[in-house]
Design a protein around this motif. Structure first.
Motif, PDB file in Angstrom:
ATOM      1  N   ILE A 175       2.937 -15.233 -28.402  1.00  0.00           N
ATOM      2  CA  ILE A 175       3.565 -14.811 -27.160  1.00  0.00           C
ATOM      3  C   ILE A 175       3.269 -15.910 -26.141  1.00  0.00           C
ATOM      4  N   ASP A 176       4.237 -16.781 -25.951  1.00  0.00           N
ATOM      5  CA  ASP A 176       4.047 -17.937 -25.084  1.00  0.00           C
ATOM      6  C   ASP A 176       4.479 -17.631 -23.658  1.00  0.00           C
ATOM      7  N   LEU A 177       3.825 -18.272 -22.718  1.00  0.00           N
ATOM      8  CA  LEU A 177       4.193 -18.176 -21.313  1.00  0.00           C
ATOM      9  C   LEU A 177       4.895 -19.453 -20.901  1.00  0.00           C
ATOM     10  N   ASN A 178       5.810 -19.347 -19.933  1.00  0.00           N
ATOM     11  CA  ASN A 178       6.446 -20.562 -19.434  1.00  0.00           C
ATOM     12  C   ASN A 178       5.464 -21.288 -18.513  1.00  0.00           C
ATOM     13  N   SER A 214       2.035 -19.827 -16.890  1.00  0.00           N
ATOM     14  CA  SER A 214       0.761 -20.421 -17.305  1.00  0.00           C
ATOM     15  C   SER A 214      -0.042 -20.900 -16.103  1.00  0.00           C
ATOM     16  N   LEU A 215       0.634 -21.521 -15.148  1.00  0.00           N
ATOM     17  CA  LEU A 215      -0.031 -21.995 -13.938  1.00  0.00           C
ATOM     18  C   LEU A 215      -0.601 -20.818 -13.142  1.00  0.00           C
ATOM     19  N   PHE A 216       0.167 -19.737 -13.040  1.00  0.00           N
ATOM     20  CA  PHE A 216      -0.302 -18.535 -12.346  1.00  0.00           C
ATOM     21  C   PHE A 216      -1.547 -17.975 -13.039  1.00  0.00           C
ATOM     22  N   VAL A 217      -1.486 -17.884 -14.362  1.00  0.00           N
ATOM     23  CA  VAL A 217      -2.614 -17.345 -15.119  1.00  0.00           C
ATOM     24  C   VAL A 217      -3.868 -18.181 -14.891  1.00  0.00           C
ATOM     25  N   VAL A 218      -3.737 -19.495 -14.984  1.00  0.00           N
ATOM     26  CA  VAL A 218      -4.915 -20.355 -14.807  1.00  0.00           C
ATOM     27  C   VAL A 218      -5.456 -20.257 -13.382  1.00  0.00           C
ATOM     28  N   CYS A 219      -4.588 -20.392 -12.386  1.00  0.00           N
ATOM     29  CA  CYS A 219      -5.042 -20.457 -10.992  1.00  0.00           C
ATOM     30  C   CYS A 219      -5.466 -19.099 -10.433  1.00  0.00           C
ATOM     31  N   VAL A 220      -4.637 -18.092 -10.602  1.00  0.00           N
ATOM     32  CA  VAL A 220      -4.873 -16.793  -9.958  1.00  0.00           C
ATOM     33  C   VAL A 220      -5.713 -15.855 -10.823  1.00  0.00           C
ATOM     34  N   ILE A 221      -5.414 -15.803 -12.108  1.00  0.00           N
ATOM     35  CA  ILE A 221      -6.070 -14.824 -12.972  1.00  0.00           C
ATOM     36  C   ILE A 221      -7.413 -15.314 -13.504  1.00  0.00           C
ATOM     37  N   LEU A 222      -7.523 -16.603 -13.796  1.00  0.00           N
ATOM     38  CA  LEU A 222      -8.777 -17.117 -14.357  1.00  0.00           C
ATOM     39  C   LEU A 222      -9.680 -17.798 -13.329  1.00  0.00           C
ATOM     40  N   VAL A 223      -9.179 -18.816 -12.645  1.00  0.00           N
ATOM     41  CA  VAL A 223     -10.024 -19.608 -11.747  1.00  0.00           C
ATOM     42  C   VAL A 223     -10.300 -18.885 -10.430  1.00  0.00           C
ATOM     43  N   GLY A 224      -9.298 -18.248  -9.854  1.00  0.00           N
ATOM     44  CA  GLY A 224      -9.468 -17.576  -8.563  1.00  0.00           C
ATOM     45  C   GLY A 224     -10.629 -16.601  -8.521  1.00  0.00           C
ATOM     46  N   PRO A 225     -10.725 -15.677  -9.490  1.00  0.00           N
ATOM     47  CA  PRO A 225     -11.855 -14.751  -9.474  1.00  0.00           C
ATOM     48  C   PRO A 225     -13.213 -15.451  -9.659  1.00  0.00           C
ATOM     49  N   LEU A 226     -13.241 -16.539 -10.415  1.00  0.00           N
ATOM     50  CA  LEU A 226     -14.501 -17.273 -10.589  1.00  0.00           C
ATOM     51  C   LEU A 226     -14.941 -17.933  -9.284  1.00  0.00           C
ATOM     52  N   VAL A 227     -13.985 -18.473  -8.533  1.00  0.00           N
ATOM     53  CA  VAL A 227     -14.300 -19.038  -7.215  1.00  0.00           C
ATOM     54  C   VAL A 227     -14.789 -17.923  -6.297  1.00  0.00           C
ATOM     55  N   ALA A 228     -14.105 -16.790  -6.319  1.00  0.00           N
ATOM     56  CA  ALA A 228     -14.521 -15.638  -5.506  1.00  0.00           C
ATOM     57  C   ALA A 228     -15.945 -15.228  -5.862  1.00  0.00           C
ATOM     58  N   PRO A 260       8.693 -10.128 -24.979  1.00  0.00           N
ATOM     59  CA  PRO A 260       7.612 -10.278 -25.959  1.00  0.00           C
ATOM     60  C   PRO A 260       6.223  -9.966 -25.394  1.00  0.00           C
ATOM     61  N   ASP A 261       6.075  -9.965 -24.064  1.00  0.00           N
ATOM     62  CA  ASP A 261       4.790  -9.707 -23.413  1.00  0.00           C
ATOM     63  C   ASP A 261       4.598  -8.219 -23.081  1.00  0.00           C
ATOM     64  N   HIS A 262       5.570  -7.398 -23.400  1.00  0.00           N
ATOM     65  CA  HIS A 262       5.497  -5.956 -23.114  1.00  0.00           C
ATOM     66  C   HIS A 262       4.672  -5.264 -24.206  1.00  0.00           C
ATOM     67  N   VAL A 263       3.858  -4.300 -23.802  1.00  0.00           N
ATOM     68  CA  VAL A 263       3.014  -3.601 -24.773  1.00  0.00           C
ATOM     69  C   VAL A 263       3.845  -2.877 -25.838  1.00  0.00           C
ATOM     70  N   GLY A 264       5.030  -2.424 -25.471  1.00  0.00           N
ATOM     71  CA  GLY A 264       5.880  -1.716 -26.426  1.00  0.00           C
ATOM     72  C   GLY A 264       6.519  -2.617 -27.465  1.00  0.00           C
ATOM     73  N   ALA A 265       6.445  -3.929 -27.268  1.00  0.00           N
ATOM     74  CA  ALA A 265       7.046  -4.876 -28.207  1.00  0.00           C
ATOM     75  C   ALA A 265       6.052  -5.350 -29.265  1.00  0.00           C
ATOM     76  N   GLN A 266       4.815  -4.844 -29.209  1.00  0.00           N
ATOM     77  CA  GLN A 266       3.784  -5.352 -30.116  1.00  0.00           C
ATOM     78  C   GLN A 266       3.813  -4.624 -31.451  1.00  0.00           C
ATOM     79  N   VAL A 267       3.545  -5.390 -32.491  1.00  0.00           N
ATOM     80  CA  VAL A 267       3.503  -4.841 -33.847  1.00  0.00           C
ATOM     81  C   VAL A 267       2.171  -4.128 -34.058  1.00  0.00           C
ATOM     82  N   THR A 268       2.173  -3.161 -34.947  1.00  0.00           N
ATOM     83  CA  THR A 268       0.939  -2.480 -35.306  1.00  0.00           C
ATOM     84  C   THR A 268       0.102  -3.419 -36.158  1.00  0.00           C
ATOM     85  N   GLY A 269      -1.163  -3.426 -35.901  1.00  0.00           N
ATOM     86  CA  GLY A 269      -2.081  -4.304 -36.626  1.00  0.00           C
ATOM     87  C   GLY A 269      -3.154  -4.777 -35.670  1.00  0.00           C
ATOM     88  N   PHE A 270      -4.100  -5.534 -36.174  1.00  0.00           N
ATOM     89  CA  PHE A 270      -5.249  -5.923 -35.375  1.00  0.00           C
ATOM     90  C   PHE A 270      -4.858  -6.611 -34.076  1.00  0.00           C
TER      91      PHE A 270
END
Length: 135
Positions: free
Chosen positions: A37-40, A44-58, A95-105
């Motif tokens: 499940i790839d991000l554009n 990807s930039l949003f995820v790195v800056c806001v979701i990952l790095v931002g909270p660590l800086v906070a 593809p990023d929706h929870v309902g689109a995921q296959v059953t399995g690990f």
């Protein structure tokens, strides 16, 4: 000259929330990779800056004289993360929706971590705002 008010409890709780959030994100990211499940680029930039790095800086700021800024950044980055995850995992079909995921690990891991991220981010917003009001 008085130093700014700081709340050690806010620093401890905020740190715990950020570390739990990061841990869930690492597992969620592994599920993304395994399920291809790839991000554009913008996502990807949003995820790195806001979701990952931002909270660590906070988190770092929570332990300094800039605790107020850290709490505001915690609330803002968690709110941004919450909105991003809510839209991509639970609203927009794709593809990023929870309902689109296959059953399995990895599919089950993706769904579980999407829900846990939502919960952790909601707690992060609440804690950031609540502690900010108390300073």
């Amino acid at each position: 000259m008085n130093s700014p008010r700081r709340n050690p409890r806010a620093a401890r709780y905020g740190t715990a929330i950020v570390l739990v959030h990061l841990s869930i994100n690492l597992v969620h990211g592994a599920a993304h990779r395994e399920l291809h499940i790839d991000l554009n680029t913008a996502e990807s930039l949003f995820v790195v800056c806001v979701i990952l790095v931002g909270p660590l800086v906070a988190m770092g700021l929570l332990w300094t004289a800039w605790q107020r800024l850290g709490l505001a950044l915690l609330a803002a980055t968690m709110a941004g993360s919450l909105a991003f995850g809510l839209y991509h995992h639970f609203v927009a079909m794709g593809p990023d929706h929870v309902g689109a995921q296959v059953t399995g690990f990895w599919g089950d891991t993706f769904v579980l971590t999407a829900g846990l991220l939502f919960l952790a981010e909601a707690v992060g917003v609440y804690a950031g705002v609540r502690f900010l009001k108390r300073l």
